[in-house]
Design a protein around this motif. Structure first.
Motif, mmCIF file in Angstrom:
data_model
loop_
_atom_site.group_PDB
_atom_site.id
_atom_site.type_symbol
_atom_site.label_atom_id
_atom_site.label_comp_id
_atom_site.label_asym_id
_atom_site.label_seq_id
_atom_site.Cartn_x
_atom_site.Cartn_y
_atom_site.Cartn_z
ATOM 1 N N ARG A 195 -10.759 2.785 -1.460
ATOM 2 C CA ARG A 195 -11.213 3.309 -2.825
ATOM 3 C C ARG A 195 -12.208 4.736 -2.608
ATOM 4 O O ARG A 195 -11.768 5.348 -3.513
ATOM 5 N N ASN A 196 -12.826 4.584 -1.404
ATOM 6 C CA ASN A 196 -13.488 6.186 -1.192
ATOM 7 C C ASN A 196 -12.478 7.168 -1.200
ATOM 8 O O ASN A 196 -13.068 8.286 -2.053
ATOM 9 N N GLU A 197 -11.668 7.282 -0.416
ATOM 10 C CA GLU A 197 -10.746 8.342 -0.384
ATOM 11 C C GLU A 197 -9.581 8.265 -1.505
ATOM 12 O O GLU A 197 -8.788 9.022 -1.565
ATOM 13 N N GLY A 198 -9.486 7.165 -2.190
ATOM 14 C CA GLY A 198 -8.453 7.197 -3.414
ATOM 15 C C GLY A 198 -7.198 6.951 -2.952
ATOM 16 O O GLY A 198 -6.294 7.364 -3.565
ATOM 17 N N TYR A 199 -6.927 6.260 -1.879
ATOM 18 C CA TYR A 199 -5.456 6.048 -1.784
ATOM 19 C C TYR A 199 -5.103 4.527 -1.425
ATOM 20 O O TYR A 199 -5.773 3.664 -0.917
ATOM 21 N N PHE A 200 -3.661 4.304 -1.219
ATOM 22 C CA PHE A 200 -3.142 2.986 -0.668
ATOM 23 C C PHE A 200 -1.956 3.353 0.086
ATOM 24 O O PHE A 200 -1.304 4.403 -0.153
ATOM 25 N N ILE A 201 -1.679 2.388 0.936
ATOM 26 C CA ILE A 201 -0.372 2.669 1.622
ATOM 27 C C ILE A 201 0.414 1.546 1.902
ATOM 28 O O ILE A 201 -0.013 0.264 1.873
ATOM 29 N N ILE A 202 1.649 1.860 1.354
ATOM 30 C CA ILE A 202 2.856 0.888 1.478
ATOM 31 C C ILE A 202 3.970 1.715 2.272
ATOM 32 O O ILE A 202 4.027 2.825 1.966
ATOM 33 N N GLY A 203 4.805 0.660 3.046
ATOM 34 C CA GLY A 203 5.937 1.343 3.857
ATOM 35 C C GLY A 203 5.491 2.494 4.486
ATOM 36 O O GLY A 203 6.206 3.345 4.827
ATOM 37 N N PRO A 253 -3.178 7.387 -6.334
ATOM 38 C CA PRO A 253 -2.582 7.479 -7.743
ATOM 39 C C PRO A 253 -3.689 7.445 -8.866
ATOM 40 O O PRO A 253 -3.587 7.244 -9.866
ATOM 41 N N GLY A 254 -5.060 7.804 -8.463
ATOM 42 C CA GLY A 254 -6.124 8.233 -9.331
ATOM 43 C C GLY A 254 -6.786 6.665 -9.307
ATOM 44 O O GLY A 254 -6.247 5.665 -9.110
ATOM 45 N N PRO A 255 -8.109 6.799 -9.786
ATOM 46 C CA PRO A 255 -9.098 5.658 -9.718
ATOM 47 C C PRO A 255 -8.380 4.551 -10.836
ATOM 48 O O PRO A 255 -8.711 3.190 -10.444
ATOM 49 N N ARG A 256 -7.951 5.066 -11.762
ATOM 50 C CA ARG A 256 -7.545 4.099 -12.817
ATOM 51 C C ARG A 256 -6.522 3.074 -12.170
ATOM 52 O O ARG A 256 -6.621 1.896 -12.368
ATOM 53 N N ILE A 257 -5.767 3.445 -11.567
ATOM 54 C CA ILE A 257 -4.683 2.689 -11.135
ATOM 55 C C ILE A 257 -5.245 1.971 -9.724
ATOM 56 O O ILE A 257 -4.708 0.972 -9.570
ATOM 57 N N LEU A 258 -5.747 2.775 -8.954
ATOM 58 C CA LEU A 258 -6.122 2.144 -7.700
ATOM 59 C C LEU A 258 -6.952 0.788 -8.004
ATOM 60 O O LEU A 258 -6.895 -0.114 -7.075
ATOM 61 N N ASP A 259 -7.815 0.994 -8.857
ATOM 62 C CA ASP A 259 -8.568 -0.101 -9.255
ATOM 63 C C ASP A 259 -7.967 -1.545 -9.422
ATOM 64 O O ASP A 259 -8.269 -2.685 -9.072
ATOM 65 N N ARG A 260 -6.781 -1.349 -10.224
ATOM 66 C CA ARG A 260 -5.738 -2.335 -10.508
ATOM 67 C C ARG A 260 -5.122 -2.967 -9.134
ATOM 68 O O ARG A 260 -4.812 -4.144 -9.141
ATOM 69 N N LEU A 261 -4.707 -1.953 -8.431
ATOM 70 C CA LEU A 261 -3.812 -2.339 -7.328
ATOM 71 C C LEU A 261 -4.547 -2.592 -6.021
ATOM 72 O O LEU A 261 -4.033 -3.378 -5.102
ATOM 73 N N ALA A 262 -6.001 -2.426 -5.875
ATOM 74 C CA ALA A 262 -6.533 -2.511 -4.466
ATOM 75 C C ALA A 262 -6.564 -4.001 -4.122
ATOM 76 O O ALA A 262 -6.641 -4.104 -2.800
ATOM 77 N N THR A 263 -6.571 -4.873 -4.937
ATOM 78 C CA THR A 263 -6.799 -6.368 -4.499
ATOM 79 C C THR A 263 -5.522 -7.095 -4.319
ATOM 80 O O THR A 263 -5.207 -8.330 -4.322
ATOM 81 N N VAL A 274 5.213 1.294 -9.852
ATOM 82 C CA VAL A 274 4.843 0.345 -9.228
ATOM 83 C C VAL A 274 4.165 -0.635 -9.993
ATOM 84 O O VAL A 274 3.680 -0.347 -11.005
ATOM 85 N N PHE A 275 4.202 -1.980 -9.389
ATOM 86 C CA PHE A 275 3.024 -2.796 -9.885
ATOM 87 C C PHE A 275 2.471 -3.647 -8.839
ATOM 88 O O PHE A 275 3.263 -3.486 -7.708
ATOM 89 N N GLY A 276 1.330 -4.114 -8.822
ATOM 90 C CA GLY A 276 0.880 -4.966 -7.768
ATOM 91 C C GLY A 276 1.182 -6.464 -7.964
ATOM 92 O O GLY A 276 1.351 -6.935 -9.123
ATOM 93 N N THR A 277 1.133 -7.226 -6.897
ATOM 94 C CA THR A 277 1.325 -8.853 -6.877
ATOM 95 C C THR A 277 0.494 -9.166 -5.849
ATOM 96 O O THR A 277 0.192 -8.804 -4.799
ATOM 97 N N GLY A 278 -0.030 -10.760 -6.270
ATOM 98 C CA GLY A 278 -0.979 -11.101 -5.402
ATOM 99 C C GLY A 278 -1.616 -12.498 -6.236
ATOM 100 O O GLY A 278 -1.171 -12.542 -7.459
ATOM 101 N N PRO A 279 -2.373 -13.129 -5.432
ATOM 102 C CA PRO A 279 -2.971 -14.647 -5.915
ATOM 103 C C PRO A 279 -3.620 -13.949 -7.211
ATOM 104 O O PRO A 279 -4.616 -13.151 -7.184
ATOM 105 N N GLY A 280 -3.729 -14.759 -8.247
ATOM 106 C CA GLY A 280 -4.622 -14.672 -9.315
ATOM 107 C C GLY A 280 -4.487 -13.442 -10.025
ATOM 108 O O GLY A 280 -5.023 -12.879 -11.036
#
Ligand code: SF4
Length: 207
Positions: free
Chosen positions: A43-51, A57-67, A178-184
């Motif tokens: 969240r601090n550096e504003g990224y996620f890694i897949i593959g 993606p910017g804070p708005r999206i990262l906030d939704r995908l981070a968990t 993209v969209f995120g997938t996870g419990p809850g």
């Protein structure tokens, strides 16, 4: 199209009905999605890694995908034929018909994206997982240049879609993201406060 319910003039209703009839034979829907484990988030550096690819993606999206546990990359299209017909109508001096068909095509492409996500959601539900809403490069603060990295996570020219040097898709009526997938997890309304993207289809859908 900006009309209030039951306020469209009969002339335009006829044109819209004609556009819908024509669109039926011009649309060839195709879509693909690939699920990746969410490898890392900062969240601090504003990224996620897949593959092994890093996205900012910017804070708005990262906030939704981070968990999320997984991130699903997808691409869909309704094919090239309807775009050719839209251009043809415009060149033949029928701009209103072209506009109607263009509007219908945009909705159709988004409906294909919705169908692909519902398929993924059904699959996720069998594993006790839910999905967030969809996010696309170029929207919600995510630079469109991320398309190139996103496409590197899909098969070459997925569903016949290619990218140009500006990261625009051909056929034009295509959607990727993209969209995120996870419990809850589940879909939420897009928080659009402060966003200046006036022509965003998601904003139009909510107003
Ligand atoms: S209007 Fe809303 S959904 Fe559209 S790009 Fe902006 S934040 Fe995202």
């Amino acid at each position: 199209m900006g009309y209030r319910a039951n306020s469209m003039e009969p002339y335009f209703i006829v044109l819209a009905q004609k556009g819908l009839e024509n669109a039926g034979s011009l649309i060839v829907p195709r879509g693909i999605y690939v699920e990746y484990e969410l490898e890392a988030v900062s969240r601090n550096e504003g990224y996620f890694i897949i593959g092994d690819r890093k996205f900012y993606p910017g804070p708005r999206i990262l906030d939704r995908l981070a968990t999320a546990r997984y991130i699903v990359a997808f691409a869909v299209t309704i094919g090239a034929e309807i775009g050719l017909r839209i251009r043809g109508l415009a060149e033949q001096g029928a701009p209103v018909e072209a506009y109607m068909l263009d509007f219908i095509a945009g909705l159709a492409a988004d409906n294909v994206a919705e169908a692909v996500q519902r398929r993924a959601e059904t699959d996720a539900a069998t594993r006790g997982l839910g999905c967030t809403e969809r996010f696309s490069p170029g929207y919600c603060g995510w630079p469109v240049a991320a398309q190139k990295t996103l496409f590197s996570l899909l098969p070459p020219n997925p569903c016949g879609i290619s990218l140009n040097a500006s990261s625009m898709m051909t056929p034009e009526k295509s959607v990727s993201g993209v969209f995120g997938t996870g419990p809850g997890m589940g879909r939420k309304a897009y928080g659009c406060g402060g966003c200046d993207k006036e022509n965003c289809p998601e904003r139009r859908r909510m107003t």
